[in-house]
Design a protein around this motif. Structure first.
Motif, mmCIF file in Angstrom:
data_model
loop_
_atom_site.group_PDB
_atom_site.id
_atom_site.type_symbol
_atom_site.label_atom_id
_atom_site.label_comp_id
_atom_site.label_asym_id
_atom_site.label_seq_id
_atom_site.Cartn_x
_atom_site.Cartn_y
_atom_site.Cartn_z
ATOM 1 N N ASP A 167 0.542 -1.292 -0.325
ATOM 2 C CA ASP A 167 -0.283 0.092 -0.130
ATOM 3 C C ASP A 167 0.335 1.485 0.362
ATOM 4 O OD1 ASP A 167 -2.402 -1.593 0.015
ATOM 5 O OD2 ASP A 167 -2.280 -1.344 1.837
ATOM 6 N N ASP A 168 2.318 1.130 -0.507
ATOM 7 C CA ASP A 168 2.834 2.472 -0.394
ATOM 8 C C ASP A 168 2.412 3.028 -1.627
ATOM 9 O OD1 ASP A 168 4.935 3.897 -0.780
ATOM 10 O OD2 ASP A 168 6.350 2.626 -0.032
ATOM 11 N N LEU A 169 1.951 4.274 -1.301
ATOM 12 C CA LEU A 169 1.662 4.706 -3.020
ATOM 13 C C LEU A 169 3.141 5.486 -3.643
ATOM 14 C CD1 LEU A 169 -1.675 6.820 -1.634
ATOM 15 C CD2 LEU A 169 -1.427 5.774 -3.244
ATOM 16 N N LYS A 170 3.920 6.164 -2.911
ATOM 17 C CA LYS A 170 4.994 6.032 -3.370
ATOM 18 C C LYS A 170 5.818 5.768 -4.288
ATOM 19 C CE LYS A 170 9.275 8.874 -1.975
ATOM 20 N NZ LYS A 170 9.642 9.262 -1.049
ATOM 21 N N GLN A 171 5.512 4.725 -4.070
ATOM 22 C CA GLN A 171 6.256 3.276 -4.626
ATOM 23 C C GLN A 171 5.415 3.170 -5.988
ATOM 24 O OE1 GLN A 171 6.537 -0.401 -2.590
ATOM 25 N NE2 GLN A 171 7.347 -1.647 -4.915
ATOM 26 N N PHE A 172 4.005 3.537 -5.927
ATOM 27 C CA PHE A 172 3.003 2.954 -6.774
ATOM 28 C C PHE A 172 3.650 3.967 -7.973
ATOM 29 C CE2 PHE A 172 -0.820 3.300 -9.399
ATOM 30 C CZ PHE A 172 -0.952 2.675 -9.703
ATOM 31 N N GLU A 173 3.552 5.260 -7.669
ATOM 32 C CA GLU A 173 3.996 6.243 -8.473
ATOM 33 C C GLU A 173 4.961 6.360 -9.257
ATOM 34 O OE1 GLU A 173 2.513 9.544 -6.490
ATOM 35 O OE2 GLU A 173 0.644 9.178 -5.709
ATOM 36 N N GLU A 174 6.051 6.313 -8.570
ATOM 37 C CA GLU A 174 7.073 6.767 -8.938
ATOM 38 C C GLU A 174 7.491 4.895 -9.993
ATOM 39 O OE1 GLU A 174 10.014 5.275 -5.638
ATOM 40 O OE2 GLU A 174 9.916 7.524 -5.267
ATOM 41 N N TYR A 175 6.775 3.909 -9.947
ATOM 42 C CA TYR A 175 7.302 2.661 -10.695
ATOM 43 C C TYR A 175 6.391 2.958 -12.177
ATOM 44 C CZ TYR A 175 6.392 -2.626 -12.599
ATOM 45 O OH TYR A 175 6.560 -2.802 -13.588
ATOM 46 N N TYR A 176 4.822 3.491 -12.054
ATOM 47 C CA TYR A 176 4.119 3.811 -12.903
ATOM 48 C C TYR A 176 3.928 4.963 -13.209
ATOM 49 C CZ TYR A 176 1.973 -0.120 -11.895
ATOM 50 O OH TYR A 176 1.824 -2.029 -11.526
ATOM 51 N N GLY A 177 4.758 6.087 -12.418
ATOM 52 C CA GLY A 177 5.130 7.872 -13.411
ATOM 53 C C GLY A 177 3.810 8.428 -13.023
ATOM 54 N N GLN A 178 2.317 8.185 -12.638
ATOM 55 C CA GLN A 178 1.172 8.457 -12.477
ATOM 56 C C GLN A 178 0.420 7.846 -10.744
ATOM 57 O OE1 GLN A 178 -0.008 6.190 -16.343
ATOM 58 N NE2 GLN A 178 -0.224 8.623 -17.485
ATOM 59 N N THR A 179 -0.140 9.096 -10.966
ATOM 60 C CA THR A 179 -0.516 8.892 -9.539
ATOM 61 C C THR A 179 -1.823 7.739 -10.256
ATOM 62 O OG1 THR A 179 -2.814 10.038 -10.642
ATOM 63 C CG2 THR A 179 -1.003 11.597 -8.758
ATOM 64 N N VAL A 180 -2.705 6.842 -8.929
ATOM 65 C CA VAL A 180 -3.497 6.143 -9.268
ATOM 66 C C VAL A 180 -4.404 6.397 -9.636
ATOM 67 C CG1 VAL A 180 -4.852 4.459 -7.550
ATOM 68 C CG2 VAL A 180 -2.735 4.902 -7.126
ATOM 69 N N ASN A 181 -5.304 7.744 -9.525
ATOM 70 C CA ASN A 181 -6.451 8.452 -10.101
ATOM 71 C C ASN A 181 -6.113 8.435 -11.717
ATOM 72 O OD1 ASN A 181 -8.151 8.148 -8.689
ATOM 73 N ND2 ASN A 181 -7.572 10.765 -7.955
ATOM 74 N N GLU A 182 -4.042 8.581 -12.477
ATOM 75 C CA GLU A 182 -4.255 8.836 -13.525
ATOM 76 C C GLU A 182 -4.261 7.415 -14.308
ATOM 77 O OE1 GLU A 182 -1.657 12.986 -13.180
ATOM 78 O OE2 GLU A 182 -0.844 11.087 -12.664
ATOM 79 N N VAL A 183 -3.451 6.623 -13.904
ATOM 80 C CA VAL A 183 -3.125 5.220 -13.923
ATOM 81 C C VAL A 183 -4.994 4.868 -14.220
ATOM 82 C CG1 VAL A 183 -2.550 2.403 -13.291
ATOM 83 C CG2 VAL A 183 -1.118 4.595 -12.848
ATOM 84 N N ARG A 184 -5.870 4.914 -13.173
ATOM 85 C CA ARG A 184 -7.010 4.275 -13.373
ATOM 86 C C ARG A 184 -7.686 4.452 -14.866
ATOM 87 N NH1 ARG A 184 -10.108 2.199 -9.265
ATOM 88 N NH2 ARG A 184 -12.568 3.061 -10.478
ATOM 89 N N GLU A 185 -7.340 6.535 -15.110
ATOM 90 C CA GLU A 185 -8.344 6.661 -15.936
ATOM 91 C C GLU A 185 -7.509 6.458 -17.695
ATOM 92 O OE1 GLU A 185 -10.542 9.042 -16.699
ATOM 93 O OE2 GLU A 185 -10.771 8.885 -14.491
ATOM 94 N N GLN A 186 -6.059 6.123 -17.277
ATOM 95 C CA GLN A 186 -5.166 5.512 -18.980
ATOM 96 C C GLN A 186 -5.927 3.764 -18.893
ATOM 97 O OE1 GLN A 186 -1.561 6.762 -18.262
ATOM 98 N NE2 GLN A 186 -0.891 5.072 -20.530
ATOM 99 N N PHE A 187 -6.500 3.335 -17.878
ATOM 100 C CA PHE A 187 -6.147 1.633 -18.210
ATOM 101 C C PHE A 187 -7.858 1.589 -18.828
ATOM 102 C CE2 PHE A 187 -2.420 2.327 -17.122
ATOM 103 C CZ PHE A 187 -1.692 1.683 -18.562
ATOM 104 N N ARG A 188 -8.773 2.210 -18.511
ATOM 105 C CA ARG A 188 -10.371 1.800 -18.212
ATOM 106 C C ARG A 188 -10.615 1.615 -19.481
ATOM 107 N NH1 ARG A 188 -11.307 6.477 -16.072
ATOM 108 N NH2 ARG A 188 -11.964 5.586 -14.358
ATOM 109 N N GLU A 189 -10.422 1.921 -20.733
ATOM 110 C CA GLU A 189 -10.686 1.542 -21.622
ATOM 111 C C GLU A 189 -9.802 0.388 -22.337
ATOM 112 O OE1 GLU A 189 -13.439 1.868 -24.996
ATOM 113 O OE2 GLU A 189 -12.826 2.729 -23.619
ATOM 114 N N ASP A 190 -8.720 -0.206 -22.130
ATOM 115 C CA ASP A 190 -8.164 -1.365 -21.903
ATOM 116 C C ASP A 190 -8.807 -2.833 -21.104
ATOM 117 O OD1 ASP A 190 -6.581 0.031 -23.597
ATOM 118 O OD2 ASP A 190 -4.780 0.548 -22.228
ATOM 119 N N LEU A 191 -8.746 -1.887 -19.833
ATOM 120 C CA LEU A 191 -10.353 -3.133 -19.292
ATOM 121 C C LEU A 191 -11.280 -3.531 -20.254
ATOM 122 C CD1 LEU A 191 -10.471 -4.902 -16.755
ATOM 123 C CD2 LEU A 191 -10.839 -3.023 -15.636
#
Length: 455
Positions: free
Chosen positions: A106-130
């Motif tokens: 549950d480390d948000l900092k690690q998530f953002e460093e790995y994906y280069g985006q916030t959780v909400n930005e990742v959600r937006e980007q991958f919604r259509e893929d899912l």
């Protein structure tokens, strides 16, 4: 020709996209769906990384074919107007992001460093893929709907397997269980309710923000998103939670309610037909050492009754086991989530259960085994060894269910393969000539790829 159906998991797509570079070339068009070179190379790089670089020479060709089959399914799903509801997309997207975060503690900092985006930005980007992945799954299910095999087909399937290729099955066991959830004492419930009543008061009096208090106090994964549970249809939540939620007006805050998960305060964020959008704060009462000791003594008593034959195992399940556990409605028998039946290879069992039955005699009952579920609740279980097979080569007498399942999968693959071959002939497609060296792509590489045969 055999066509593999390849469903791209969100985690796979995310991992690849974390290093995505500028899209530079379109390498395929299947109906209205396009494939970019970077899509192929990203998935190839991911596959190679997963296998520590050990991929066969034809790996890229096979991967391209898998992608093309998915695009063919996606194109047809859209033509057939197959529906995927927004609520389902949001629910699965949330669950998968939660799973990734759990891998990162549950480390948000690690998530953002790995994906280069916030959780909400990742959600937006991958919604259509899912959404597209769900459409592909729906289309595949439609093609394979109602596939079954007769006993004679199962026997024919088995007879076609060369005798020297028959699988060798390891020892398998059937395990029964009685599961007891350790109850919370009244004092801890009172303390928790008072704490949540105070939090609710601070919200309704406008002193503090619901989302900020959820982040600070809530005991579930939704805390990081301010308690937001997203959109959901009626029937998703447990009865008490849902009853409270559907009584609320927009932005109204509920009284404190109790469910099997703990105590909640809810707020209605929106309503759309039969769907609701709520957020909540969940606080779980603490289990004391005394509670755990009482739970163990209770299960010791149940075990004594079983050993003395004072009660049958089946009757004990109905009387003492937790009704929310899957095995409750299966006469106590545990179900293997992989196979869907009640047989487990011993290596697939939870370690505590494995060691409990390792030297157990048939119909023996273990001492109480303590465990905690994903929510952190305390349980005890008694396990009973109900059957054990010896290692053996596959045969119809002992392994009919497994052979039947394999026969059904074989028949499904044949149906999908035939469908793909037919749709290739009827769907407009352009495949880049850089893949002409892939023998498996020959059916896709038409001489005149600019036009498809009409239906």
């Amino acid at each position: 020709m055999r066509y593999l159906i390849f469903a791209v998991l969100l985690t796979t797509t995310m991992a690849a996209t974390a290093q995505r570079q500028i899209l530079d070339k379109m390498v395929a068009t299947i109906g209205g769906e396009i494939t970019l070179l970077s899509e192929v190379e990203e998935q190839y790089a991911y596959t190679k990384a997963q296998r520590n670089g050990a991929v066969p020479p034809e790996a890229r060709c096979m991967l391209v074919e898998q992608i093309l089959v998915n695009k063919l399914l996606l194109n047809q799903a859209k033509l057939d107007s197959i529906e995927v509801k927004d609520e389902e997309v949001e629910s699965q997207l949330t669950a998968r992001i939660e799973r990734i975060l759990s891998y990162m503690n549950d480390d948000l900092k690690q998530f953002e460093e790995y994906y280069g985006q916030t959780v909400n930005e990742v959600r937006e980007q991958f919604r259509e893929d899912l959404r597209n992945n769900l459409l592909i799954e729906r289309m595949r299910a439609k093609i394979m709907a109602d596939v079954s095999v007769t006993p004679s087909e199962v026997k024919d399937f088995f007879r076609r397997i060369p005798k020297d290729s028959l699988p060798y099955f390891s020892s398998e066991v059937e395990v029964g269980e009685i599961v007891y959830k350790v109850p919370i004492n009244k004092e801890q419930k009172r303390v928790t309710m008072e704490k949540l009543e105070d939090i609710r008061k601070r919200i309704v009096e406008g002193k503090e923000d619901f989302a900020e208090l959820a982040k600070k106090y809530s005991d579930d994964g939704s805390a990081r998103g301010g308690g937001d549970l997203g959109w959901a249809k009626r029937g998703k939540y447990v009865t008490e939670f849902e009853a409270a939620a559907y009584k609320l007006e927009e932005m109204e805050v509920s009284p404190v309610i109790e469910t099997q998960f703990g105590f909640h305060v809810l707020q209605m964020l929106g309503r759309r037909g039969n769907s609701i959008h709520v957020r909540h704060i969940l606080i779980r009462p603490e289990i004391t050492d005394e509670d755990v000791d009482l739970g163990q003594r209770h299960m010791d008593t149940v075990r004594t009754l079983l050993i003395k034959d004072s009660i049958s195992f089946s009757r004990a399940v109905k009387k003492y086991s937790d009704k929310n556990v899957q095995s409750f409605n299966n006469d106590g028998r545990m179900v293997n989530p992989t196979s869907g039946n009640t047989f487990f290879e011993v290596g697939d069992l939870d370690p505590d259960i494995y060691f409990a039955i390792d030297t157990m005699k048939m119909n023996g009952v273990s001492k109480p085994i303590e465990f905690r579920d994903e929510s952190g609740d305390y349980f005890f279980r008694l396990v009973k060894l109900m059957s054990r097979t010896v290692p053996h080569k596959a045969n119809l007498a002992q392994d009919y269910a497994k052979i039947q399942k394999a026969a059904i999968e074989s028949k499904r693959n044949e149906i999908v393969n035939k469908w793909v071959e037919e749709r290739i002939q009827k769907t407009f497609m352009l495949i880049d000539r850089q893949y002409e060296g892939c023998p498996n792509l020959a059916p896709w590489m038409k001489e005149n790829m600019a036009a498809a045969k009409p239906d």
